[in-house]
Scaffold this active site. Structure first.
Site, PDB file in Angstrom:
ATOM      1  N   HIS A  86       0.870  -1.187   0.000  1.00 34.95           N
ATOM      2  CA  HIS A  86       0.000   0.000   0.000  1.00 34.95           C
ATOM      3  C   HIS A  86       0.905   1.235   0.000  1.00 34.95           C
ATOM      4  CE1 HIS A  86      -2.882   3.010   1.319  1.00 34.95           C
ATOM      5  NE2 HIS A  86      -3.826   2.191   0.898  1.00 34.95           N
ATOM      6  N   GLU A 134      -3.803   2.801  -6.949  1.00 35.08           N
ATOM      7  CA  GLU A 134      -4.141   3.939  -6.072  1.00 35.08           C
ATOM      8  C   GLU A 134      -3.069   5.016  -6.197  1.00 35.08           C
ATOM      9  OE1 GLU A 134      -4.817   3.261  -1.923  1.00 35.08           O
ATOM     10  OE2 GLU A 134      -6.491   1.912  -2.281  1.00 35.08           O
TER      11      GLU A 134
HETATM   12  O1  G3P Z   1      -6.786   1.383   0.320  1.00 33.95           O
HETATM   13  C1  G3P Z   1      -7.772   2.339   0.143  1.00 33.95           C
HETATM   14  C2  G3P Z   1      -7.309   3.683   0.469  1.00 33.95           C
HETATM   15  O2  G3P Z   1      -5.943   3.946   0.406  1.00 33.95           O
HETATM   16  C3  G3P Z   1      -8.118   4.783  -0.128  1.00 33.95           C
HETATM   17  O3  G3P Z   1      -8.238   5.705   0.879  1.00 33.95           O
HETATM   18  O4  G3P Z   1      -9.408   7.420   2.149  1.00 33.95           O
HETATM   19  O5  G3P Z   1      -8.835   7.789  -0.243  1.00 33.95           O
HETATM   20  O6  G3P Z   1     -10.643   6.183   0.354  1.00 33.95           O
HETATM   21  P1  G3P Z   1      -9.354   6.846   0.767  1.00 33.95           P
END
Ligand code: G3P
Length: 208
Positions: A86, A134
């Site tokens: 992550h 991400e």
């Molecule tokens: O793993 C999911 C996360 O990193 C996304 O975070 O708070 O942007 O939904 P958020």
């Protein structure tokens, strides 16, 4: 097709609060994957039927390794899978590679995170159960990956030809629709749900 949904609890919640949220999620949809801290695994495993992933595991073998958490240890206590790499817990490629192999060997599913198309391309080689794009700069922010990076999502779909999810800033059902239309199989989300005053309402609005 229904989106695959991963809710990453990060360290927004722990102990009783984690369990409370897990129960709300379970009531909403038993198939949603939750990512929790290892300390919460046992209570959630005993009291819900959700697929539980641990947010990180260490590669170390059993033995002289104080303070580490092994894949076998979380598997034995009920984890269905683990997150690796992550953006808030980055790992070297060689570590990810050997950890994915070891997790697969013992039956733990692996969700591997990539911060860019280039990284996604590299990590695809490991054939993770879930490959999640991400962009780190959008995590926890106001603008979603779907709205800020549609071209990258489209490129991942086109170039990787491998099932993937997207995450970062996801807050609305429209964010999910856009991502799915561009080729994602689902989403990873955290703050929209873990920080919500009424998570049931947010789940309904987001996924209902
Ligand atoms: O793993 C999911 C996360 O990193 C996304 O975070 O708070 O942007 O939904 P958020």
């Amino acid at each position: 097709m229904k989106p695959i949904v991963i809710i990453n609890f990060k360290t927004y919640k722990s102990g009783k609060d984690t369990l409370k949220l897990a129960k709300v999620i379970e009531k909403f949809d038993k198939k949603i994957i939750i990512g929790v801290q290892a300390t919460d695994l046992h209570s959630i495993y005993s009291l819900t039927n959700l697929p539980i992933f641990i947010q990180h595991v260490d590669f170390v073998e059993s033995g002289k390794n104080t303070g580490f958490i092994t894949p076998e240890a979380v598997y034995d206590v009920g984890a269905r899978g683990v997150f690796l790499n992550h953006s808030e817990h980055k790992l070297k490629y060689r570590v990810i590679k050997k950890t994915v192999k070891r997790c697969k060997k013992i039956g733990l599913k692996v969700a591997v995170f990539a911060g860019s198309l280039k990284e996604a391309k590299k990590l695809r080689r490991l054939k993770p159960d879930y490959l999640i794009y991400e962009p780190p700069e959008l995590v926890g922010g106001k603008i979603s990956v779907s709205k800020a990076k549609p071209e990258i999502i489209g490129k991942i779909a086109e170039k990787l030809k491998y099932p993937f999810l997207v995450g970062a800033g996801v807050k609305t059902s429209e964010d999910i629709k856009i991502a799915m239309k561009l080729g994602a199989k689902g989403i990873a989300v955290s703050s929209a749900i873990t920080k919500a005053k009424n998570p049931k309402k947010v789940l309904k609005k987001l996924l209902g």
